[in-house]
Design an enzyme around this catalytic site. Structure first.
Site, PDB file in Angstrom:
ATOM      1  N   SER A  75     -26.528 -43.752  -6.016  1.00  0.00           N
ATOM      2  CA  SER A  75     -26.368 -42.355  -5.610  1.00  0.00           C
ATOM      3  C   SER A  75     -27.626 -41.530  -5.850  1.00  0.00           C
ATOM      4  O   SER A  75     -28.472 -41.867  -6.683  1.00  0.00           O
ATOM      5  CB  SER A  75     -25.207 -41.706  -6.370  1.00  0.00           C
ATOM      6  OG  SER A  75     -24.036 -42.472  -6.270  1.00  0.00           O
TER       7      SER A  75
HETATM    8  N1  SAH Z   1     -22.167 -45.527  -9.096  1.00  0.00           N
HETATM    9  C1  SAH Z   1     -23.094 -46.346  -8.360  1.00  0.00           C
HETATM   10  C2  SAH Z   1     -23.139 -46.018  -6.876  1.00  0.00           C
HETATM   11  C3  SAH Z   1     -22.092 -46.730  -6.217  1.00  0.00           C
HETATM   12  S1  SAH Z   1     -22.029 -46.913  -4.487  1.00  0.00           S
HETATM   13  C4  SAH Z   1     -24.481 -46.302  -8.954  1.00  0.00           C
HETATM   14  O1  SAH Z   1     -24.714 -45.519  -9.878  1.00  0.00           O
HETATM   15  O2  SAH Z   1     -25.327 -47.083  -8.517  1.00  0.00           O
HETATM   16  C5  SAH Z   1     -20.289 -47.231  -4.403  1.00  0.00           C
HETATM   17  C6  SAH Z   1     -19.831 -48.571  -4.932  1.00  0.00           C
HETATM   18  O3  SAH Z   1     -18.405 -48.576  -4.859  1.00  0.00           O
HETATM   19  C7  SAH Z   1     -20.304 -49.750  -4.100  1.00  0.00           C
HETATM   20  O4  SAH Z   1     -20.995 -50.643  -4.922  1.00  0.00           O
HETATM   21  C8  SAH Z   1     -19.006 -50.348  -3.566  1.00  0.00           C
HETATM   22  O5  SAH Z   1     -19.043 -51.758  -3.464  1.00  0.00           O
HETATM   23  C9  SAH Z   1     -17.989 -49.894  -4.594  1.00  0.00           C
HETATM   24  N2  SAH Z   1     -16.577 -49.865  -4.146  1.00  0.00           N
HETATM   25  C10 SAH Z   1     -16.083 -49.538  -2.926  1.00  0.00           C
HETATM   26  N3  SAH Z   1     -14.736 -49.636  -2.926  1.00  0.00           N
HETATM   27  C11 SAH Z   1     -14.353 -50.040  -4.167  1.00  0.00           C
HETATM   28  C12 SAH Z   1     -13.102 -50.326  -4.779  1.00  0.00           C
HETATM   29  N4  SAH Z   1     -11.949 -50.241  -4.108  1.00  0.00           N
HETATM   30  N5  SAH Z   1     -13.098 -50.713  -6.086  1.00  0.00           N
HETATM   31  C13 SAH Z   1     -14.268 -50.829  -6.782  1.00  0.00           C
HETATM   32  N6  SAH Z   1     -15.486 -50.576  -6.244  1.00  0.00           N
HETATM   33  C14 SAH Z   1     -15.534 -50.185  -4.967  1.00  0.00           C
END
Ligand code: SAH
Length: 228
Positions: A75
């Site tokens: 993010s």
């Molecule tokens: N917080 C992260 C950014 C994440 S991007 C950071 O600091 O880098 C969003 C993430 O959510 C992705 O890696 C994606 O694979 C995950 N995601 C999407 N749907 C999900 C679900 N149902 N359960 C767990 N993770 C999920």
């Protein structure tokens, strides 16, 4: 003559340039953290360049999202600042994060609370994030592989929940795992439409809702990759 060492310098990870650029970045987004010292210090202390692929090192201290593989992104720092502040983390809190991604948001939170439980649905991302967090010594973070939609039930209820992928609607299963008085911060909305960052606060059986900002997140998905 001894030189003053920046207190946020991470030995073995930082060089003069990375700390200097991190300071400049964090200064530029202080307003997004509402000037909150603990949140600002947490962001100064986490070397964001260690959470992105090496070819992105040169952009790690720009205020933008970056790709981390598997179609996912780390993010934007301003959004991390905003979400972290909105959660109102306290030192005794146990926080659930859904969407570990690179592990960066979990690392920032880990400096502010007692424990972070974070869930990632894409296994290789969870493995890399766990390894990064371990090598940097963030040992109050536990990475789980799975669908965070219904949360990590064995650790519930949580003092706060942060979701870093956007579901189309508020996941009721997650709300049910929020302690009374606790906050859940998440983006909601369709994958290609308008999403808003909201804060929900549990007050007994009532849920207060506040909208913070329009945002753009990757979708929260099911195991088969379809939108939640
Ligand atoms: N917080 C992260 C950014 C994440 S991007 C950071 O600091 O880098 C969003 C993430 O959510 C992705 O890696 C994606 O694979 C995950 N995601 C999407 N749907 C999900 C679900 N149902 N359960 C767990 N993770 C999920």
């Amino acid at each position: 003559m001894g030189q003053t060492v920046d207190p946020f310098f991470v030995p073995g990870v930082d060089d003069e340039d990375t700390v200097r650029r991190r300071r400049a970045l964090v200064r530029s987004i202080e307003r997004d953290a509402r000037g909150d010292r603990p949140v600002i210090h947490a962001m100064l202390s986490v070397p964001r360049h260690a959470f992105v692929p090496p070819y992105w090192y040169f952009r790690a201290y720009e205020d933008g999202p970056l790709t981390i593989g598997h179609g996912q992104t780390i993010s934007q720092p301003a959004v991390v600042a905003m979400m972290t502040f909105a959660l109102r983390p306290e030192p005794h809190h146990t926080i659930l994060e859904v969407g570990t991604g690179s592990g960066y948001q979990a690392a920032v939170l880990s400096r502010l609370v007692k424990r972070v439980e974070t869930v990632e649905i894409i296994e290789p991302l969870a493995v890399t994030a766990a390894e990064t967090l371990r090598s940097l010594g963030y040992d109050n973070v536990r990475v789980h592989v799975g669908d965070g939609y219904d949360a990590v039930k064995d650790a519930a209820p949580f003092d706060g929940i942060i979701v870093t992928a956007a579901p189309e609607r508020v996941p009721e299963g997650l709300l049910a795992q929020l302690r009374d008085g606790g906050r859940m911060v998440l983006p909601v909305g369709p994958e290609f439409g308008i999403q808003e960052l909201i804060v929900l606060r549990r007050r007994g059986n009532d849920i207060e809702r506040k909208s913070i900002a329009p945002v753009r997140f990757v979708p929260m998905v099911k195991k088969d990759g379809t939108a939640r």
